[in-house]
Design a protein around this motif. Structure first.
Motif, mmCIF file in Angstrom:
data_model
loop_
_atom_site.group_PDB
_atom_site.id
_atom_site.type_symbol
_atom_site.label_atom_id
_atom_site.label_comp_id
_atom_site.label_asym_id
_atom_site.label_seq_id
_atom_site.Cartn_x
_atom_site.Cartn_y
_atom_site.Cartn_z
ATOM 1 N N SER A 67 72.868 47.482 -91.140
ATOM 2 C CA SER A 67 73.780 46.716 -91.999
ATOM 3 C C SER A 67 75.205 46.881 -91.549
ATOM 4 N N LEU A 68 75.576 48.040 -91.210
ATOM 5 C CA LEU A 68 76.951 48.265 -90.764
ATOM 6 C C LEU A 68 77.234 47.551 -89.467
ATOM 7 N N SER A 69 76.205 47.562 -88.579
ATOM 8 C CA SER A 69 76.429 46.881 -87.300
ATOM 9 C C SER A 69 76.532 45.373 -87.478
ATOM 10 N N SER A 70 75.755 44.853 -88.470
ATOM 11 C CA SER A 70 75.812 43.398 -88.685
ATOM 12 C C SER A 70 77.083 42.988 -89.375
ATOM 13 N N VAL A 71 77.607 43.787 -90.243
ATOM 14 C CA VAL A 71 78.831 43.411 -90.964
ATOM 15 C C VAL A 71 79.991 43.337 -90.009
ATOM 16 N N GLY A 72 80.071 44.225 -89.163
ATOM 17 C CA GLY A 72 81.131 44.167 -88.164
ATOM 18 C C GLY A 72 82.501 44.390 -88.733
ATOM 19 N N GLY A 73 82.608 44.787 -89.957
ATOM 20 C CA GLY A 73 83.897 45.099 -90.526
ATOM 21 C C GLY A 73 84.731 43.895 -90.872
ATOM 22 N N THR A 74 84.119 42.735 -91.293
ATOM 23 C CA THR A 74 84.890 41.534 -91.655
ATOM 24 C C THR A 74 84.426 41.040 -93.007
ATOM 25 N N LEU A 75 85.282 40.163 -93.650
ATOM 26 C CA LEU A 75 84.902 39.479 -94.874
ATOM 27 C C LEU A 75 83.963 38.328 -94.537
ATOM 28 N N PRO A 76 83.201 37.809 -95.554
ATOM 29 C CA PRO A 76 82.294 36.676 -95.270
ATOM 30 C C PRO A 76 83.073 35.440 -94.793
ATOM 31 N N HIS A 77 82.501 34.794 -93.847
ATOM 32 C CA HIS A 77 83.092 33.588 -93.276
ATOM 33 C C HIS A 77 82.120 32.413 -93.505
ATOM 34 N N PHE A 78 82.626 31.330 -94.106
ATOM 35 C CA PHE A 78 81.766 30.199 -94.443
ATOM 36 C C PHE A 78 81.566 29.313 -93.221
ATOM 37 N N LEU A 79 80.322 29.144 -92.884
ATOM 38 C CA LEU A 79 79.961 28.200 -91.822
ATOM 39 C C LEU A 79 79.769 26.788 -92.389
ATOM 40 N N GLN A 80 79.406 26.625 -93.651
ATOM 41 C CA GLN A 80 79.271 25.333 -94.318
ATOM 42 C C GLN A 80 79.709 25.480 -95.752
ATOM 43 N N GLU A 81 80.656 24.659 -96.134
ATOM 44 C CA GLU A 81 81.144 24.664 -97.502
ATOM 45 C C GLU A 81 80.562 23.449 -98.242
ATOM 46 N N PRO A 82 80.468 23.546 -99.553
ATOM 47 C CA PRO A 82 79.937 22.406 -100.311
ATOM 48 C C PRO A 82 80.881 21.190 -100.182
ATOM 49 N N GLU A 83 80.290 20.013 -100.090
ATOM 50 C CA GLU A 83 81.056 18.777 -99.923
ATOM 51 C C GLU A 83 80.984 17.939 -101.189
ATOM 52 N N ASP A 84 82.014 17.088 -101.324
ATOM 53 C CA ASP A 84 82.015 16.173 -102.473
ATOM 54 C C ASP A 84 80.777 15.280 -102.419
ATOM 55 N N ALA A 85 80.252 15.019 -103.587
ATOM 56 C CA ALA A 85 79.013 14.242 -103.635
ATOM 57 C C ALA A 85 79.042 13.285 -104.820
ATOM 58 N N TYR A 86 78.226 12.228 -104.688
ATOM 59 C CA TYR A 86 78.120 11.215 -105.732
ATOM 60 C C TYR A 86 76.667 11.088 -106.141
ATOM 61 N N ILE A 87 76.456 11.093 -107.444
ATOM 62 C CA ILE A 87 75.118 10.938 -107.972
ATOM 63 C C ILE A 87 74.829 9.446 -108.081
ATOM 64 N N ILE A 88 73.830 9.004 -107.375
ATOM 65 C CA ILE A 88 73.459 7.593 -107.358
ATOM 66 C C ILE A 88 72.284 7.414 -108.293
ATOM 67 N N LYS A 89 72.519 6.592 -109.298
ATOM 68 C CA LYS A 89 71.526 6.343 -110.321
ATOM 69 C C LYS A 89 71.125 7.663 -110.960
ATOM 70 N N ASN A 90 69.835 8.059 -110.916
ATOM 71 C CA ASN A 90 69.388 9.294 -111.559
ATOM 72 C C ASN A 90 68.956 10.336 -110.536
ATOM 73 N N ASN A 91 69.338 10.166 -109.307
ATOM 74 C CA ASN A 91 68.925 11.097 -108.259
ATOM 75 C C ASN A 91 69.890 12.281 -108.198
ATOM 76 N N PRO A 92 69.363 13.549 -108.322
ATOM 77 C CA PRO A 92 70.262 14.718 -108.235
ATOM 78 C C PRO A 92 70.766 14.888 -106.804
ATOM 79 N N ILE A 93 71.859 15.604 -106.697
ATOM 80 C CA ILE A 93 72.426 15.869 -105.361
ATOM 81 C C ILE A 93 72.280 17.371 -105.064
ATOM 82 N N LYS A 94 72.360 17.729 -103.810
ATOM 83 C CA LYS A 94 72.217 19.126 -103.369
ATOM 84 C C LYS A 94 73.548 19.570 -102.792
ATOM 85 N N LEU A 95 73.975 20.789 -103.221
ATOM 86 C CA LEU A 95 75.173 21.419 -102.676
ATOM 87 C C LEU A 95 74.740 22.619 -101.855
#
Length: 941
Positions: free
Chosen positions: A46-74
């Motif tokens: 675990s220590l070797s994997s952390v590498g001594g840094t804060l979490p870095h986001f590779l993908q952030e949630p994007e704005d989304a539109y709900i079309i009709k009754n279909n749910p969206i995924k974040l």
């Protein structure tokens, strides 16, 4: 209290956060404790994997539109991250709603954690906050936490109606086109595209088009190819919407071409017209563009010099006898010389003959050497005696001619004097005595509405006075006239003119006429009712003496000249007014019918001289405003143009007067006079008349205003219709000048006594379109006003009727009438009960006596050096155009006189003809002392 609640809420939130952090630490500890022997290895990894840094986001949630009754995924991905949770609208999402996975990045060797949640339409709709529904990710590592961006979640929609639809436009070529479009409200905001004729418009392919400016479509310079149907297309993730289609028309206004050269003069002799034209083709109007303003044809008057045929001078004196025993003489074609396309003199200009009576030898010497001396002396005496006698005879002849001419103040054998026409025979008139008009209710103000007074055209022949009225000469006429002397009727003395042998016997019945010694039936109705039944047709049998046909009250007549029908031959001729719906007018060519369509026959009629037909018309004649044509109906019922009034023609002749057209025709058939307006100033005359009668109810009274072409035939149809329904003429008909400027006709009623009469609301003014009036085809246009009196005791009606063209001429008809029950009984409009004779045969049909007519023709049909020929007669009778027609006739003077007869059939005297002949006589008297050259100039017209 409020402050305490805030403190409690803050402590509650902090407590929750501490609680979650404690749970996370305990979970980690539990994980390490359960593995015991492997704790040190796992912790090291675990220590070797952390590498001594804060979490870095590779993908952030994007704005989304709900079309009709279909749910969206974040979704969120972060590294290094021990745990990732979603936080929506400030609250943690339950762990059960998360879906997570962890995997190793093959390139970096780091562990990547990915978390995903679903957001439903219900969740978004249930949220009521100042902002849109939002979510973010929080990632943990042993060094701390990191937050992602906020992603908003909105319900997508697109309304149906556009806030602004594009509007169709008509723009001139090279003008700017701007089509506005505001798409419907929607989430996300709709994107706009433009379609032209269902094809996508792209501003990338055409620099002249711009679609980027606030959803509008801009075309900087309109081209013809830009015409089409444009549609604004709005779309987002939910739907697509189409706007209303806007039609764009790129038009081209017409432009005039250059004027053509002036045409040659329309006649070869006399007064004619020159034309030049231009076309609206530079450019031609397209897509509804305006037609060129102004005239397409210009006309100017021209005078073509009439041809003068050459005439031989007198022969010169014989030359001396030559050595060849010949003598010669000459003459030249100079009296006058041919000019202006005139013919050369016929015959030889040089003559030669033997001067010795054939006694010349071959060597040119006389044969007196072989003759005795006595014979030679006798020949000389005879020769000189003959010459002396000849000289004396010539001198005596010259002296006699000189004395005779001095004793005469006129022409000689063809002198023209007007005294014979002024007093040699009496004049006559076809028109009847003016009578009171029974159709007008106010007898003290009776206008004369009989067609004979209203129109200058023949009405009928009065049979009851035909013997007295139509005999052109009494049994004995005493005239001291040099004109009669010169024509060979008498020698300056009292002479007798016998009554014409064609005069009918005393027992002559109106329905019969004697022609060629035979008693033949002539179509002439016996009474007024029969006349109305057959009022548009008449016929009679004509022979060599000729005659005249007249359709009563129609302004139409046909003159058959004397000699037109061969001797020992008779024809039953007829004339009728066509009542068919087919018309010679053509609205496509802007042509209108100016008078009734007339047919005369029978087919196959063979005439030596043309007949003279008179047709009343409704045009204000002007060569600058009208192009008037004569048309004839073909066998397949089509109409062909046979001549234009302003052009020269040898097939027929047309003379336009102010109210009538006089035609000289060789062939039977159906003829019509049509007019094509050249400018907006072309005027068509309308006859305005108001009639009235009681309606079904005794309290109702109807006024009917008729607007009809100003011809007797058209007005007679109105009268016939009104008479059948009991109509009363309430005011003298008036003339309205209706211009061809596309403006409508308005009829209104004014000054109605409101306390005595009432009229339906909104009916006081009625309007007719220009097309209804202009192309009426001799049919009446009428409107009705229905009035109701308040009391049965009201017996008087007074009002005004205004008839006007918009921005044009106006006429006021003043109505003042009695409307009592006793006035309902009507009387016939035309009270000419004896107007039943529709034809005349022989001398009584003509104004000029046959003997004088023949002498005039003999005098003027022969051209001479003094210019005293039929051309001079035509000029003095004001016939100055299309003279080439008369040159083709066997007797030009006879045809000219027939035209004069037709033109003056309603006149009561022969003043115009007498004045013309008198003027010709004065011209000749002035020219007597002049030289031959001066005489020639005086008689050249």
């Amino acid at each position: 209290m409020i402050e305490r609640n805030r403190i409690e809420m803050g402590s509650t939130v902090k407590g929750r956060r501490c609680f979650l952090e404690i749970i996370l630490v305990l979970a980690l500890c539990a994980t390490h404790a359960s593995s015991r022997g492997a704790v040190s290895d796992a912790f090291a990894d675990s220590l070797s994997s952390v590498g001594g840094t804060l979490p870095h986001f590779l993908q952030e949630p994007e704005d989304a539109y709900i079309i009709k009754n279909n749910p969206i995924k974040l979704r969120c991905r972060a590294t290094p991250a021990l745990q990732i949770f979603f936080k929506c609208n400030g609250e943690w999402v339950h762990q059960n709603q998360h879906s997570s996975q962890e995997y190793m990045d093959q390139n970096t060797g780091l562990k990547i954690r990915e978390v995903m949640i679903n957001v439903t339409r219900q969740q978004v709709e249930d949220f009521h906050g100042p902002e849109d529904y939002w979510c973010l990710c929080v990632a943990w590592s042993h060094l701390g936490t990191s937050k992602s961006r906020k992603a908003t979640v909105r319900i997508a929609y697109l309304r149906k109606n556009f806030e602004q639809d594009p509007q169709g436009k008509e723009v001139p070529i090279k003008g700017m086109i701007v089509l506005h479009c505001r798409p419907p409200e929607g989430v996300p905001m709709a994107e706009v595209e433009w379609l032209k004729n269902e094809e996508l418009v792209s501003d990338l392919e055409d620099d002249n088009i711009d679609t980027r400016a606030d959803h509008n479509l801009i075309i900087n310079e309109a081209r013809l190819s830009d015409s089409g149907n444009y549609t604004c297309l709005a779309s987002n993730v939910v739907a697509k919407r189409r706007s209303a289609t806007a039609t764009v028309v790129v038009f081209v206004n017409g432009g005039w071409s250059l004027w053509t050269e002036w045409s040659p003069c329309s006649v070869n002799c006399g007064r004619g017209v020159q034309k030049r034209s231009r076309t609206c083709t530079n450019p031609a109007p397209l897509n509804g563009g305006a037609f060129c303003e102004g005239m397409s044809v210009q006309k100017i008057a021209c005078n073509a010099l009439c041809p003068v045929d050459g005439v031989w001078e007198e022969w010169s004196e014989w030359t001396m006898c030559s050595a060849q025993c010949e003598r010669q003489r000459w003459r030249e074609c100079n009296a006058p010389p041919p000019r202006h396309r005139g013919k050369m003199c016929e015959g030889e200009g040089q003559s030669a003959e033997n001067c010795t009576g054939g006694l010349c030898t071959q060597n040119g010497k006389l044969m007196h050497d072989v003759k005795p001396q006595s014979m030679e002396n006798s020949i000389d005496v005879a020769l000189y005696s003959g010459l002396a006698a000849g000289v004396i005879a010539v001198v005596v002849l010259i002296v006699a001619i000189t004395l005779y001419r001095k004793s005469q103040s006129e022409y000689g054998v063809d002198v023209i004097d007007s005294s014979a026409l002024a007093g040699g025979f009496q004049s006559f008139n076809f028109k009847t005595t003016r009578q009171g008009n029974p159709l007008l209710l106010n007898s003290s103000m009776q206008p004369d509405i009989t067609v004979g007074q209203t129109y200058s055209s023949p009405i009928c022949f009065q049979d009851s006075i035909d013997k007295e009225l139509f005999d052109p000469l009494p049994d004995k006429v005493k005239v001291q006239s040099s004109f009669m002397v010169s024509l060979g009727v008498a020698d300056r003395a009292e002479y007798h003119v016998k009554a014409h042998p064609e005069t009918l016997p005393a027992n002559h019945h109106p329905n019969y006429s004697t022609v060629e010694g035979k008693k033949t039936t002539m179509i002439a109705p016996n009474g007024i009712h029969t006349l109305r039944k057959n009022q548009f047709k008449t016929s009679a049998v004509f022979g060599h003496l000729g005659g005249r046909l007249v359709i009563p009250n129609a302004g139409v007549s046909l003159l058959v000249p004397h000699g037109a029908i061969a001797d020992d031959t008779s024809w039953e001729m007829y004339m009728l007014i066509n009542q068919d719906e087919s018309s010679a007018q053509s609205e496509e060519r802007c042509e209108i019918l100016l008078g009734p369509e007339i047919t005369y026959g029978p087919p196959g009629l063979n005439l030596s001289y043309p007949v003279a037909m008179t047709i009343a018309h409704c045009a204000e004649v002007s060569a600058e405003n009208w192009n008037i044509k004569l048309k004839r109906q073909t066998k397949d019922n089509k109409w062909e143009e046979i001549m234009s009034v302003d052009d020269e023609s040898t097939s027929c002749y047309c003379l336009m007067d102010s109210h009538s057209c006089h035609l000289l025709l060789d062939q039977p058939g159906c003829y019509a006079l049509v007019g094509e307006p050249i400018t907006d100033a072309a005027i068509k005359r309308l006859r305005i008349a108001v009639f009235g009668s009681m309606e079904n109810s005794s309290m109702d009274y109807g006024l009917r205003v008729h607007c009809v072409d100003d011809t007797p035939h058209a007005f007679q149809r109105v009268v016939t219709a009104e008479t059948s329904r009991g109509g009363q003429l309430l005011e003298e008909p008036k003339t309205l000048f209706f211009k061809g400027n596309c403006l409508s006709l308005q009829v209104s009623i004014q000054d109605i006594p409101q306390f005595l009469w009432s009229i339906k609301p909104f009916t006081t003014c009625q309007e007719f379109s220009f097309t209804q009036v202009w192309y009426s085809n001799q049919q009446p246009v009428h409107c009705a006003f229905s009035l109701q009196r308040h009391s049965a005791s009201t017996t008087q009606l007074s009002c005004k009727i205004s008839v006007r063209q918009v921005r044009g001429h106006e006429q006021i008809l003043q109505v003042y009438t009695s409307v009592g029950e006793s006035e309902k009984e009507t009387v016939p409009f035309f009270m000419q009960a004896d107007c039943t004779v529709t034809s005349q045969m022989g001398a009584k049909a003509f104004k000029i006596p046959l003997s004088i007519r023949q002498r005039i023709c003999t005098t003027f049909d022969t051209a001479n050096a003094k210019g005293k020929d039929w051309q001079l007669l035509a000029q003095k009778l004001h016939i100055q155009r299309n003279l080439s027609y008369f040159t083709k006739q066997k007797s030009p003077s006879a045809v000219i006189l027939s035209l004069w007869e037709a033109r003056h059939q309603d006149s009561g005297d022969l003043d115009s003809l007498a004045s013309a002949l008198e003027e010709i006589g004065k011209i000749h008297c002035k020219s007597l002392p002049q030289s031959p050259d001066e005489q020639e100039t005086d008689f050249t017209f």
